[in-house]
Scaffold this motif. Structure first.
Motif, PDB file in Angstrom:
ATOM      1  N   ALA A 188      32.177  42.194  31.937  1.00 38.63           N
ATOM      2  CA  ALA A 188      32.363  41.423  33.177  1.00 38.63           C
ATOM      3  C   ALA A 188      33.285  40.233  32.929  1.00 38.63           C
ATOM      4  O   ALA A 188      34.153  39.946  33.760  1.00 38.63           O
ATOM      5  N   ASN A 189      33.131  39.547  31.812  1.00 39.38           N
ATOM      6  CA  ASN A 189      34.013  38.420  31.491  1.00 39.38           C
ATOM      7  C   ASN A 189      35.457  38.871  31.345  1.00 39.38           C
ATOM      8  O   ASN A 189      36.383  38.177  31.769  1.00 39.38           O
ATOM      9  N   LYS A 190      35.655  40.036  30.742  1.00 36.60           N
ATOM     10  CA  LYS A 190      37.008  40.565  30.579  1.00 36.60           C
ATOM     11  C   LYS A 190      37.626  40.873  31.946  1.00 36.60           C
ATOM     12  O   LYS A 190      38.794  40.565  32.196  1.00 36.60           O
ATOM     13  N   VAL A 191      36.838  41.475  32.843  1.00 38.05           N
ATOM     14  CA  VAL A 191      37.338  41.802  34.177  1.00 38.05           C
ATOM     15  C   VAL A 191      37.652  40.525  34.955  1.00 38.05           C
ATOM     16  O   VAL A 191      38.690  40.429  35.626  1.00 38.05           O
ATOM     17  N   ILE A 192      36.782  39.527  34.859  1.00 37.61           N
ATOM     18  CA  ILE A 192      37.003  38.254  35.563  1.00 37.61           C
ATOM     19  C   ILE A 192      38.260  37.567  35.023  1.00 37.61           C
ATOM     20  O   ILE A 192      39.074  37.064  35.788  1.00 37.61           O
ATOM     21  N   LYS A 193      38.420  37.556  33.706  1.00 33.66           N
ATOM     22  CA  LYS A 193      39.590  36.921  33.104  1.00 33.66           C
ATOM     23  C   LYS A 193      40.870  37.630  33.537  1.00 33.66           C
ATOM     24  O   LYS A 193      41.868  36.999  33.855  1.00 33.66           O
ATOM     25  N   LYS A 194      40.825  38.962  33.583  1.00 30.94           N
ATOM     26  CA  LYS A 194      41.979  39.740  33.991  1.00 30.94           C
ATOM     27  C   LYS A 194      42.323  39.456  35.453  1.00 30.94           C
ATOM     28  O   LYS A 194      43.493  39.330  35.808  1.00 30.94           O
ATOM     29  N   ALA A 195      41.303  39.318  36.283  1.00 29.47           N
ATOM     30  CA  ALA A 195      41.532  39.028  37.701  1.00 29.47           C
ATOM     31  C   ALA A 195      42.119  37.630  37.881  1.00 29.47           C
ATOM     32  O   ALA A 195      42.958  37.415  38.760  1.00 29.47           O
ATOM     33  N   GLU A 196      41.705  36.677  37.066  1.00 29.17           N
ATOM     34  CA  GLU A 196      42.232  35.319  37.157  1.00 29.17           C
ATOM     35  C   GLU A 196      43.677  35.247  36.684  1.00 29.17           C
ATOM     36  O   GLU A 196      44.464  34.469  37.200  1.00 29.17           O
ATOM     37  N   GLU A 197      44.018  36.056  35.699  1.00 29.59           N
ATOM     38  CA  GLU A 197      45.372  36.039  35.152  1.00 29.59           C
ATOM     39  C   GLU A 197      46.363  36.791  36.033  1.00 29.59           C
ATOM     40  O   GLU A 197      47.550  36.529  35.977  1.00 29.59           O
ATOM     41  N   ALA A 198      45.895  37.726  36.823  1.00 31.64           N
ATOM     42  CA  ALA A 198      46.781  38.529  37.669  1.00 31.64           C
ATOM     43  C   ALA A 198      47.378  37.648  38.762  1.00 31.64           C
ATOM     44  O   ALA A 198      46.695  36.795  39.329  1.00 31.64           O
ATOM     45  N   PRO A 199      48.658  37.848  39.043  1.00 31.04           N
ATOM     46  CA  PRO A 199      49.260  37.050  40.119  1.00 31.04           C
ATOM     47  C   PRO A 199      48.630  37.422  41.459  1.00 31.04           C
ATOM     48  O   PRO A 199      48.381  38.589  41.743  1.00 31.04           O
ATOM     49  N   ALA A 200      48.401  36.411  42.236  1.00 30.28           N
ATOM     50  CA  ALA A 200      47.773  36.642  43.534  1.00 30.28           C
ATOM     51  C   ALA A 200      48.787  37.269  44.469  1.00 30.28           C
ATOM     52  O   ALA A 200      49.877  36.735  44.667  1.00 30.28           O
ATOM     53  N   GLU A 201      48.431  38.403  45.039  1.00 29.73           N
ATOM     54  CA  GLU A 201      49.314  39.071  45.975  1.00 29.73           C
ATOM     55  C   GLU A 201      49.052  38.533  47.370  1.00 29.73           C
ATOM     56  O   GLU A 201      47.912  38.299  47.759  1.00 29.73           O
ATOM     57  N   ASP A 202      50.135  38.377  48.100  1.00 30.78           N
ATOM     58  CA  ASP A 202      49.998  37.889  49.461  1.00 30.78           C
ATOM     59  C   ASP A 202      49.533  39.030  50.359  1.00 30.78           C
ATOM     60  O   ASP A 202      49.909  40.187  50.145  1.00 30.78           O
ATOM     61  N   PRO A 203      48.771  38.702  51.377  1.00 35.75           N
ATOM     62  CA  PRO A 203      48.370  39.734  52.333  1.00 35.75           C
ATOM     63  C   PRO A 203      49.594  40.310  53.042  1.00 35.75           C
ATOM     64  O   PRO A 203      50.661  39.683  53.101  1.00 35.75           O
ATOM     65  N   ALA A 204      49.449  41.488  53.579  1.00 35.19           N
ATOM     66  CA  ALA A 204      50.563  42.177  54.234  1.00 35.19           C
ATOM     67  C   ALA A 204      51.135  41.352  55.379  1.00 35.19           C
ATOM     68  O   ALA A 204      52.358  41.365  55.619  1.00 35.19           O
TER      69      ALA A 204
END
Length: 141
Positions: A110-126
């Motif tokens: 879970a920590n790995k998934v959370i860290k990966k989600a935090e590092e991923a660039p935030a995509e703008d909504p359509a």
């Protein structure tokens, strides 16, 4: 007082805790079965038929009228004989260690998934992307 209790129960934290307790109890049952029905028989086979639950020390006299085996921990315990069941305790400790290790792996994942989600660039909504395209087209004109 009933209103306060209802508000307390309706809070998300209390409901989350209730769900966690129920899932935890079910998970403990699965882990117990994993330990008793799958791991301990393998450990017993490796050590020559060793059954940890049969290791105990009889601490006092066997109740009168007991006709069962003196090497059966469960029967002696059910009859009320004073027994120190260190084998059963060892089984419970192994069960706990397996459960703790599984929880460790789950938290690590879970920590790995959370860290990966935090590092991923935030995509703008359509909608935001569409509005930017419209803005850029209007600037060109």
């Amino acid at each position: 007082m009933f209103k306060e209790f209802r508000e307390f129960i309706a809070r998300g934290n209390v409901l989350d805790l209730a769900v966690a307790v129920i899932i935890g109890a079910a998970f403990a049952t699965i882990t117990t079965s994993l330990t008793e029905d799958m791991i301990m028989p393998v450990v017993g086979a490796i050590f020559g038929g060793l059954d940890f639950s049969s290791y105990f020390i009889l601490l006092g006299p066997v109740p009168q009228g007991y006709a069962g085996s003196l090497s059966n921990y469960a029967a002696l315990k059910a009859a009320g004989a004073p027994v120190l069941g260190f084998g059963q305790f060892l089984t419970v400790v192994i069960n706990f260690l397996i459960l703790a290790f599984i929880i460790f792996l789950m938290v690590k994942m879970a920590n790995k998934v959370i860290k990966k989600a935090e590092e991923a660039p935030a995509e703008d909504p359509a909608e935001v992307v569409l509005l930017r395209e419209i803005r850029d087209e209007l600037k060109k004109k």
